[in-house]
Design a protein around this motif. Structure first.
Motif, PDB file in Angstrom:
ATOM      1  N   ILE A   7      -4.478  -1.977  11.671  1.00 58.74           N
ATOM      2  CA  ILE A   7      -5.423  -2.351  10.619  1.00 58.74           C
ATOM      3  C   ILE A   7      -6.052  -1.101  10.010  1.00 58.74           C
ATOM      4  O   ILE A   7      -6.216  -1.013   8.782  1.00 58.74           O
ATOM      5  CB  ILE A   7      -6.495  -3.301  11.176  1.00 58.74           C
ATOM      6  N   VAL A   8      -6.383  -0.116  10.833  1.00 60.26           N
ATOM      7  CA  VAL A   8      -6.920   1.146  10.304  1.00 60.26           C
ATOM      8  C   VAL A   8      -5.925   1.778   9.347  1.00 60.26           C
ATOM      9  O   VAL A   8      -6.283   2.238   8.254  1.00 60.26           O
ATOM     10  CB  VAL A   8      -7.255   2.114  11.465  1.00 60.26           C
ATOM     11  N   ASN A   9      -4.649   1.819   9.734  1.00 61.30           N
ATOM     12  CA  ASN A   9      -3.624   2.399   8.867  1.00 61.30           C
ATOM     13  C   ASN A   9      -3.495   1.623   7.565  1.00 61.30           C
ATOM     14  O   ASN A   9      -3.359   2.216   6.480  1.00 61.30           O
ATOM     15  CB  ASN A   9      -2.274   2.427   9.593  1.00 61.30           C
ATOM     16  N   GLN A  10      -3.529   0.299   7.645  1.00 64.71           N
ATOM     17  CA  GLN A  10      -3.402  -0.520   6.446  1.00 64.71           C
ATOM     18  C   GLN A  10      -4.602  -0.341   5.521  1.00 64.71           C
ATOM     19  O   GLN A  10      -4.452  -0.243   4.296  1.00 64.71           O
ATOM     20  CB  GLN A  10      -3.240  -1.989   6.834  1.00 64.71           C
ATOM     21  N   LEU A  11      -5.797  -0.291   6.093  1.00 68.98           N
ATOM     22  CA  LEU A  11      -6.991  -0.086   5.280  1.00 68.98           C
ATOM     23  C   LEU A  11      -7.004   1.306   4.657  1.00 68.98           C
ATOM     24  O   LEU A  11      -7.392   1.474   3.493  1.00 68.98           O
ATOM     25  CB  LEU A  11      -8.247  -0.296   6.125  1.00 68.98           C
ATOM     26  N   SER A  12      -6.584   2.305   5.403  1.00 73.14           N
ATOM     27  CA  SER A  12      -6.517   3.665   4.862  1.00 73.14           C
ATOM     28  C   SER A  12      -5.537   3.724   3.694  1.00 73.14           C
ATOM     29  O   SER A  12      -5.817   4.362   2.674  1.00 73.14           O
ATOM     30  CB  SER A  12      -6.095   4.654   5.956  1.00 73.14           C
ATOM     31  N   HIS A  13      -4.415   3.045   3.851  1.00 68.30           N
ATOM     32  CA  HIS A  13      -3.410   3.026   2.785  1.00 68.30           C
ATOM     33  C   HIS A  13      -3.955   2.330   1.537  1.00 68.30           C
ATOM     34  O   HIS A  13      -3.804   2.835   0.423  1.00 68.30           O
ATOM     35  CB  HIS A  13      -2.138   2.320   3.263  1.00 68.30           C
ATOM     36  N   VAL A  14      -4.594   1.180   1.720  1.00 67.87           N
ATOM     37  CA  VAL A  14      -5.105   0.455   0.552  1.00 67.87           C
ATOM     38  C   VAL A  14      -6.254   1.222  -0.087  1.00 67.87           C
ATOM     39  O   VAL A  14      -6.426   1.195  -1.308  1.00 67.87           O
ATOM     40  CB  VAL A  14      -5.517  -0.983   0.920  1.00 67.87           C
ATOM     41  N   GLY A  15      -7.017   1.953   0.701  1.00 75.81           N
ATOM     42  CA  GLY A  15      -8.066   2.783   0.136  1.00 75.81           C
ATOM     43  C   GLY A  15      -7.500   3.858  -0.773  1.00 75.81           C
ATOM     44  O   GLY A  15      -8.002   4.079  -1.887  1.00 75.81           O
ATOM     45  N   SER A  16      -6.443   4.535  -0.310  1.00 74.24           N
ATOM     46  CA  SER A  16      -5.778   5.545  -1.136  1.00 74.24           C
ATOM     47  C   SER A  16      -5.188   4.918  -2.395  1.00 74.24           C
ATOM     48  O   SER A  16      -5.279   5.487  -3.488  1.00 74.24           O
ATOM     49  CB  SER A  16      -4.667   6.234  -0.332  1.00 74.24           C
ATOM     50  N   TYR A  17      -4.599   3.737  -2.226  1.00 77.08           N
ATOM     51  CA  TYR A  17      -4.004   3.032  -3.367  1.00 77.08           C
ATOM     52  C   TYR A  17      -5.076   2.694  -4.398  1.00 77.08           C
ATOM     53  O   TYR A  17      -4.872   2.874  -5.604  1.00 77.08           O
ATOM     54  CB  TYR A  17      -3.315   1.763  -2.875  1.00 77.08           C
ATOM     55  N   MET A  18      -6.211   2.210  -3.930  1.00 79.29           N
ATOM     56  CA  MET A  18      -7.295   1.851  -4.839  1.00 79.29           C
ATOM     57  C   MET A  18      -7.792   3.075  -5.616  1.00 79.29           C
ATOM     58  O   MET A  18      -8.048   2.999  -6.824  1.00 79.29           O
ATOM     59  CB  MET A  18      -8.445   1.222  -4.056  1.00 79.29           C
ATOM     60  N   MET A  19      -7.903   4.211  -4.941  1.00 77.80           N
ATOM     61  CA  MET A  19      -8.346   5.426  -5.611  1.00 77.80           C
ATOM     62  C   MET A  19      -7.300   5.895  -6.620  1.00 77.80           C
ATOM     63  O   MET A  19      -7.622   6.242  -7.769  1.00 77.80           O
ATOM     64  CB  MET A  19      -8.608   6.523  -4.579  1.00 77.80           C
ATOM     65  N   ASP A  20      -6.033   5.901  -6.214  1.00 80.38           N
ATOM     66  CA  ASP A  20      -4.953   6.378  -7.089  1.00 80.38           C
ATOM     67  C   ASP A  20      -4.794   5.523  -8.334  1.00 80.38           C
ATOM     68  O   ASP A  20      -4.346   6.002  -9.380  1.00 80.38           O
ATOM     69  CB  ASP A  20      -3.624   6.410  -6.329  1.00 80.38           C
ATOM     70  N   HIS A  21      -5.164   4.229  -8.237  1.00 75.66           N
ATOM     71  CA  HIS A  21      -4.984   3.305  -9.353  1.00 75.66           C
ATOM     72  C   HIS A  21      -6.311   2.955 -10.029  1.00 75.66           C
ATOM     73  O   HIS A  21      -6.408   1.950 -10.731  1.00 75.66           O
ATOM     74  CB  HIS A  21      -4.269   2.037  -8.881  1.00 75.66           C
ATOM     75  N   GLN A  22      -7.306   3.791  -9.832  1.00 70.94           N
ATOM     76  CA  GLN A  22      -8.601   3.672 -10.504  1.00 70.94           C
ATOM     77  C   GLN A  22      -9.267   2.315 -10.260  1.00 70.94           C
ATOM     78  O   GLN A  22      -9.919   1.753 -11.136  1.00 70.94           O
ATOM     79  CB  GLN A  22      -8.447   3.936 -12.011  1.00 70.94           C
ATOM     80  N   LEU A  23      -9.108   1.819  -9.053  1.00 68.88           N
ATOM     81  CA  LEU A  23      -9.790   0.588  -8.653  1.00 68.88           C
ATOM     82  C   LEU A  23     -11.091   0.883  -7.925  1.00 68.88           C
ATOM     83  O   LEU A  23     -11.867  -0.025  -7.632  1.00 68.88           O
ATOM     84  CB  LEU A  23      -8.866  -0.253  -7.773  1.00 68.88           C
TER      85      LEU A  23
END
Length: 220
Positions: A7-23
């Protein structure tokens, strides 16, 4: 790898995704995911959503028990806990302030759900929560009152709260929300007349298309 690390890995990934896609931007926003029936991992206070590591998460309990760590969790714990308590099927909660969605949250505009496939599904139930100070128990209670009837909440003059049955689905809902708000506001600025699907078409899609099982809303 145990469940918590996954879950930590998944949340870290989605956090990076959100930043990269201006979310999300800066250290604004917070994200969480369930680790058991009564506990969830949430980003720590002051963390940057786009640069999360294992040490940037705090284990919290939905009933408010001490998280047994020196690290301070996000002040928005009351919102996240309210969603998990009211909606046992929810596995992930994303709180962010993407530009176009937040612009709508700061207005009286309504978001259309009858434009295209993803909007019909992910935006079927969007509701508003009046302004309360971030991190306050009042905001948590206001979210609790709306959580059973929607999967997306516009937090007026604040941002958005999106929650779903997985981290991936919550991310998809957040993307759909921001994309639709951008489309709507761009069309308004360019005086483009959007063509909306009929209510009958939307209902038929949700019930019969097989895209995804239709959600059940409200408490059983």
């Amino acid at each position: 790898m145990d469940t918590s690390n996954k879950i930590v890995n998944q949340l870290s990934h989605v956090g990076s995704y959100m930043m990269d896609h201006q979310l999300v931007w800066g250290n604004a926003g917070n994200i969480s995911a369930k680790v058991s029936d009564d506990a969830f991992l949430i980003t720590a206070s002051g963390t940057s959503i786009g640069e999360l590591s294992e040490d940037d998460f705090v284990n919290c309990f939905t009933d408010g028990r001490n998280n047994l760590t020196d690290k301070k969790p996000s002040k928005e714990v009351p919102m996240h806990a309210a969603v998990y308590e009211e909606r046992p099927e929810i596995q992930a909660v994303l709180h962010a302030s993407p530009f176009f969605s937040t612009l709508v949250a700061c207005s009286d505009l309504e978001i259309p759900s009858d434009l295209f496939v993803e909007s019909m599904y992910y935006l079927e139930k969007v509701d508003r929560v009046g302004y309360h100070h971030p991190g306050s128990n009042r905001l948590g209670q206001a979210v609790r009152e709306k959580a059973a009837e929607a999967n997306i909440l516009l937090l007026e003059n604040h941002g958005v709260l999106v929650y779903d049955t997985s981290i991936k689905e919550a991310r998809m809902a957040l993307e759909t929300l921001e994309y639709t708000c951008r489309m709507m506001l761009t069309a308004m600025g360019a005086s483009v007349n959007m063509k909306h699907l009929s209510g009958e078409a939307v209902t038929d899609f949700l019930d019969n298309s097989g895209y995804k099982p239709r959600r059940r809303w409200g408490k059983p």
